[in-house]
Design a protein around this motif. Structure first.
Motif, mmCIF file in Angstrom:
data_model
loop_
_atom_site.group_PDB
_atom_site.id
_atom_site.type_symbol
_atom_site.label_atom_id
_atom_site.label_comp_id
_atom_site.label_asym_id
_atom_site.label_seq_id
_atom_site.Cartn_x
_atom_site.Cartn_y
_atom_site.Cartn_z
ATOM 1 N N THR A 41 43.910 -4.508 -49.324
ATOM 2 C CA THR A 41 44.273 -5.213 -50.556
ATOM 3 C C THR A 41 45.074 -4.283 -51.449
ATOM 4 N N GLU A 66 54.115 -13.206 -44.959
ATOM 5 C CA GLU A 66 53.449 -13.758 -46.141
ATOM 6 C C GLU A 66 53.616 -12.814 -47.340
ATOM 7 N N ASP A 68 51.428 -12.260 -49.786
ATOM 8 C CA ASP A 68 50.140 -11.983 -50.421
ATOM 9 C C ASP A 68 49.922 -10.486 -50.633
ATOM 10 N N THR A 71 45.791 -8.572 -46.774
ATOM 11 C CA THR A 71 46.021 -8.897 -45.366
ATOM 12 C C THR A 71 44.788 -8.528 -44.556
#
Length: 247
Positions: A41, A66, A68, A71
């Protein structure tokens, strides 16, 4: 509620320099049933996240596009030991953190069998991507009456090892003494494992047999042609004489 038991194995903090100074990657490991879930993170980023990449050694395990800030990657728990790296892809450079999963070594032979000619030198090799790394490598040959352990003092055999790889160099191969099954054994603080390699040694004259076979086939073919020509020549001469005596 029948939910899988989650066991927190560890938590590691890692700070990477680069874009978004001061940002950090938090990594964690969880056991979910028979899987080990690895999570990375990123707490913040001044640049857009273009995707994520998971690697182990030089092998890419997973990659996505992605955006984000977190992962995940899952691996079978009994095969999970090793050093994993998660990378947050961004421009101009990404940020990477490592996740260490402790476990006994998983020793693998680079090649399960080797073949060489007597008098040559052959190299048998094993590797391990475990964590902690292997601290003790041992090579030995499996005989009918037991095992023969090798070290650098062994005749015509030299062992060369690092944390992730070991090699057994066998010099001046002997047709009678050297063929057989060899084991490479690796040990770390979590346990031990080994792999088996089969060595075959061929006679140095073995390469001559195909050549001699070809020579023999050529000689037989030439002999057949010669006999055939010798048998047909009298018939041809007779035919010529008969043609010349015709009125």
């Amino acid at each position: 509620m029948a939910a899988a038991l989650l066991v927190v194995l560890g938590l590691v903090l890692s700070v990477e320099s680069g874009p978004g100074a001061g940002s950090s990657i938090t990594t964690s490991k969880l056991i979910v049933d028979s899987k080990t879930r690895l999570t990375c993170t990123l707490d913040s980023s001044d640049t857009a996240i273009l995707g994520h990449r998971w690697t182990k050694g030089d092998k890419v395990l997973q990659e996505d596009s992605e955006p984000d800030l977190a992962t995940q990657y899952e691996v079978d728990t009994h095969e999970s030991a090793g050093q994993y790296f998660c990378t947050f892809l961004s421009e101009p450079t990404g940020r990477t953190a490592g996740v260490n999963v402790e476990g006994p070594p998983k020793i693998k032979a680079v090649k399960k069998s080797e073949q060489a000619t007597e008098g040559e030198t052959v190299v048998l090799a094993c590797k391990s991507e475990s964590f902690p790394p292997v601290t003790d490598w041992v090579w030995y040959k499996i005989n009918d009456d037991g095992v023969q352990i090798f070290n650098n003092a062994s005749q015509n055999k030299v062992v060369m090892s690092s944390e992730s790889k070991t090699e057994l160099h066998i010099q001046n191969l002997d047709l009678e003494a050297d063929p057989g099954k060899y084991a490479c054994n690796g040990t770390n603080t979590e346990g031990t494992d080994q792999a088996i390699i089969t060595l075959r040694v061929r006679n140095r004259r073995a390469a001559l047999w195909p050549f001699l076979g070809i020579v023999a086939e050529v000689l037989v073919l030439v002999t057949i042609i010669f006999i055939y020509e010798q048998r047909r020549k009298p018939d041809e001469v007779l035919d010529d004489e008969d043609t010349g005596s015709a009125p």
